[in-house]
Structures are given as structure tokens and as C-alpha cells.
Design a protein around this motif. Structure first.
Motif, mmCIF file in Angstrom:
data_model
loop_
_atom_site.group_PDB
_atom_site.id
_atom_site.type_symbol
_atom_site.label_atom_id
_atom_site.label_comp_id
_atom_site.label_asym_id
_atom_site.label_seq_id
_atom_site.Cartn_x
_atom_site.Cartn_y
_atom_site.Cartn_z
ATOM 1 N N SER A 16 0.794 -1.007 0.037
ATOM 2 C CA SER A 16 0.323 -0.554 -0.262
ATOM 3 C C SER A 16 0.463 1.199 0.111
ATOM 4 O O SER A 16 0.327 1.722 -0.593
ATOM 5 N N LYS A 17 2.284 1.267 0.175
ATOM 6 C CA LYS A 17 2.406 2.472 0.601
ATOM 7 C C LYS A 17 3.844 2.738 -0.632
ATOM 8 O O LYS A 17 4.010 4.046 -1.351
ATOM 9 N N GLN A 18 3.454 1.426 -1.596
ATOM 10 C CA GLN A 18 3.914 1.724 -3.061
ATOM 11 C C GLN A 18 2.887 2.471 -3.751
ATOM 12 O O GLN A 18 3.717 3.480 -4.947
ATOM 13 N N ASP A 19 1.634 1.198 -3.637
ATOM 14 C CA ASP A 19 0.457 1.839 -4.034
ATOM 15 C C ASP A 19 0.295 3.658 -3.925
ATOM 16 O O ASP A 19 -0.232 4.304 -4.866
ATOM 17 N N LYS A 20 0.048 3.385 -2.978
ATOM 18 C CA LYS A 20 -0.545 5.226 -2.461
ATOM 19 C C LYS A 20 0.870 5.672 -1.108
ATOM 20 O O LYS A 20 0.987 5.756 -0.305
ATOM 21 N N PRO A 21 1.490 6.428 -2.415
ATOM 22 C CA PRO A 21 2.650 6.907 -1.521
ATOM 23 C C PRO A 21 2.358 8.705 -0.824
ATOM 24 O O PRO A 21 2.872 8.460 -0.145
ATOM 25 N N TYR A 22 1.404 9.191 -0.472
ATOM 26 C CA TYR A 22 0.800 9.963 0.178
ATOM 27 C C TYR A 22 -0.950 9.495 0.425
ATOM 28 O O TYR A 22 -1.660 8.652 0.002
ATOM 29 N N ARG A 23 -1.429 9.719 2.243
ATOM 30 C CA ARG A 23 -2.563 9.754 1.912
ATOM 31 C C ARG A 23 -3.554 10.617 1.611
ATOM 32 O O ARG A 23 -3.190 11.269 1.307
ATOM 33 N N GLY A 24 -4.351 10.364 1.411
ATOM 34 C CA GLY A 24 -5.604 10.760 0.268
ATOM 35 C C GLY A 24 -5.868 10.528 -1.138
ATOM 36 O O GLY A 24 -6.923 11.437 -1.540
ATOM 37 N N ILE A 25 -5.173 9.965 -1.547
ATOM 38 C CA ILE A 25 -5.207 10.408 -3.070
ATOM 39 C C ILE A 25 -5.280 8.538 -3.523
ATOM 40 O O ILE A 25 -4.843 7.651 -2.932
ATOM 41 N N ARG A 26 -5.106 7.806 -4.643
ATOM 42 C CA ARG A 26 -5.131 6.855 -5.955
ATOM 43 C C ARG A 26 -4.444 6.729 -6.899
ATOM 44 O O ARG A 26 -5.175 8.282 -7.217
ATOM 45 N N MET A 27 -4.840 5.707 -7.547
ATOM 46 C CA MET A 27 -4.130 5.827 -8.711
ATOM 47 C C MET A 27 -4.917 5.329 -9.315
ATOM 48 O O MET A 27 -5.448 4.171 -9.565
ATOM 49 N N ARG A 28 -5.672 6.161 -10.381
ATOM 50 C CA ARG A 28 -6.117 5.444 -11.535
ATOM 51 C C ARG A 28 -5.475 4.310 -12.697
ATOM 52 O O ARG A 28 -4.400 4.100 -12.395
ATOM 53 N N LYS A 29 -6.165 3.446 -13.272
ATOM 54 C CA LYS A 29 -5.577 2.849 -13.603
ATOM 55 C C LYS A 29 -4.711 2.988 -15.249
ATOM 56 O O LYS A 29 -3.243 2.351 -15.890
ATOM 57 N N TRP A 30 -5.038 3.787 -15.713
ATOM 58 C CA TRP A 30 -5.019 4.955 -16.398
ATOM 59 C C TRP A 30 -3.627 5.472 -16.877
ATOM 60 O O TRP A 30 -2.645 6.406 -17.003
ATOM 61 N N GLY A 31 -3.327 6.107 -14.428
ATOM 62 C CA GLY A 31 -2.132 6.921 -14.704
ATOM 63 C C GLY A 31 -1.903 7.734 -14.019
ATOM 64 O O GLY A 31 -1.467 8.360 -13.233
ATOM 65 N N LYS A 32 -4.082 8.278 -14.222
ATOM 66 C CA LYS A 32 -3.820 9.904 -13.634
ATOM 67 C C LYS A 32 -4.480 9.694 -11.863
ATOM 68 O O LYS A 32 -4.197 8.309 -11.721
ATOM 69 N N TRP A 33 -3.702 9.865 -11.197
ATOM 70 C CA TRP A 33 -3.875 10.358 -9.889
ATOM 71 C C TRP A 33 -4.996 11.699 -9.317
ATOM 72 O O TRP A 33 -5.073 12.714 -9.638
ATOM 73 N N VAL A 34 -5.804 10.647 -8.300
ATOM 74 C CA VAL A 34 -7.193 11.389 -7.599
ATOM 75 C C VAL A 34 -6.716 11.823 -6.690
ATOM 76 O O VAL A 34 -6.500 10.472 -5.983
ATOM 77 N N ALA A 35 -7.444 12.737 -5.392
ATOM 78 C CA ALA A 35 -8.121 12.839 -4.917
ATOM 79 C C ALA A 35 -8.800 13.196 -4.365
ATOM 80 O O ALA A 35 -10.103 13.684 -5.202
#
Length: 139
Positions: A16-35
């Protein structure tokens, strides 16, 4: 059995630390980061935007969580928050607006820092050619 569950928990934490480097965000399948962030005492969430870098999404999250929870909020970048602006209640729409402004500014800055400049891509120098004498405009 406890030993095996402990190892899987550690693996999940590392992943999870590798997938989510920061709190409150996630990465979409196509590479965009959302919050996004959950409103206090409600089931609804405030959408904070989609960004090309995880730092921009994390800064948008930090802005929103700071306005929602105040100085005691757990932030990704505590040194980047302007504490002078806190003190009055903001609506979810106002929080979204401020957070997306910060995220967009950081995203634009990140893109300009990592984008190749025209001067480095358009000038091609032939290193095998002797330099020509410079002509002086002083005369």
C-alpha cells in the motif's frame, strides 16, 4: 497461525505504501492521480480532482483536510500549509475550489519542471564540424 497473518499484514503495508505514496490519494488504471476526502460526520465525499502527479493530488488533499479538521489534521506536507487562512467555516464547494486550485497550481509547476524545454530539443549541434568564426557587430 499468527505468524503467517503478521507477514501478510506487513506485505500489505509495504504494497500500500508503494501504491499510495501519500494520504488521501489513489492512482487510476490509466495513470492519473485522484484525491478525495470524506466530510466529517457524513457519508459523502468531496471530490478534489484528478492530477498527473501524486504530489499535486496530495497537496489538494492537504488543503481540504486542513480546512475540514484544522491545525490538528495529519498532512502529507505540513510545511506547505498557510495557517493564516483557517478560522472560518467553509462549505464543501468552497473547500473543493480551494483544494483544486492548489492541486492545479502544483500540477502545472510539476509539468513545467519535468517537460523538456524548446532550447534543448530544437537545437542540434554537429560536434564533428569546426566552429565558424564569429562576426562582430561592433565595427
Amino acid at each position: 497461525m499468527e505468524e503467517g497473518s503478521c507477514c501478510t499484514e506487513k506485505r500489505k503495508q509495504r504494497q500500500s505504501k508503494q501504491d499510495k505514496p501519500y494520504r488521501g490519494i489513489r492512482m487510476r488504471k490509466w495513470g492519473k492521480w485522484v484525491a478525495e476526502i470524506r466530510e466529517p460526520n457524513k457519508r459523502s465525499r468531496i471530490w478534489l480532482g484528478s492530477y498527473s502527479s501524486p504530489v499535486a493530488a496530495a497537496r489538494a488533499y492537504d488543503t481540504a483536510v486542513f480546512y475540514l479538521r484544522g491545525p490538528s489534521a495529519r498532512l502529507n506536507f505540513p510545511e506547505c500549509i498557510n495557517e493564516d487562512e483557517v478560522g472560518h467555516e467553509l462549505s464543501a464547494a468552497d473547500i473543493r475550489k480551494k483544494a483544486t486550485e492548489v492541486g492545479a497550481r502544483v500540477d502545472a509547476l510539476q509539468n513545467t519542471l519535468h517537460a523538456p524545454t524548446e532550447s534543448t530539443t530544437s537545437i542540434r549541434v554537429d560536434l564533428n564540424q569546426y566552429p565558424s568564426p564569429e562576426v562582430s557587430d561592433d565595427n
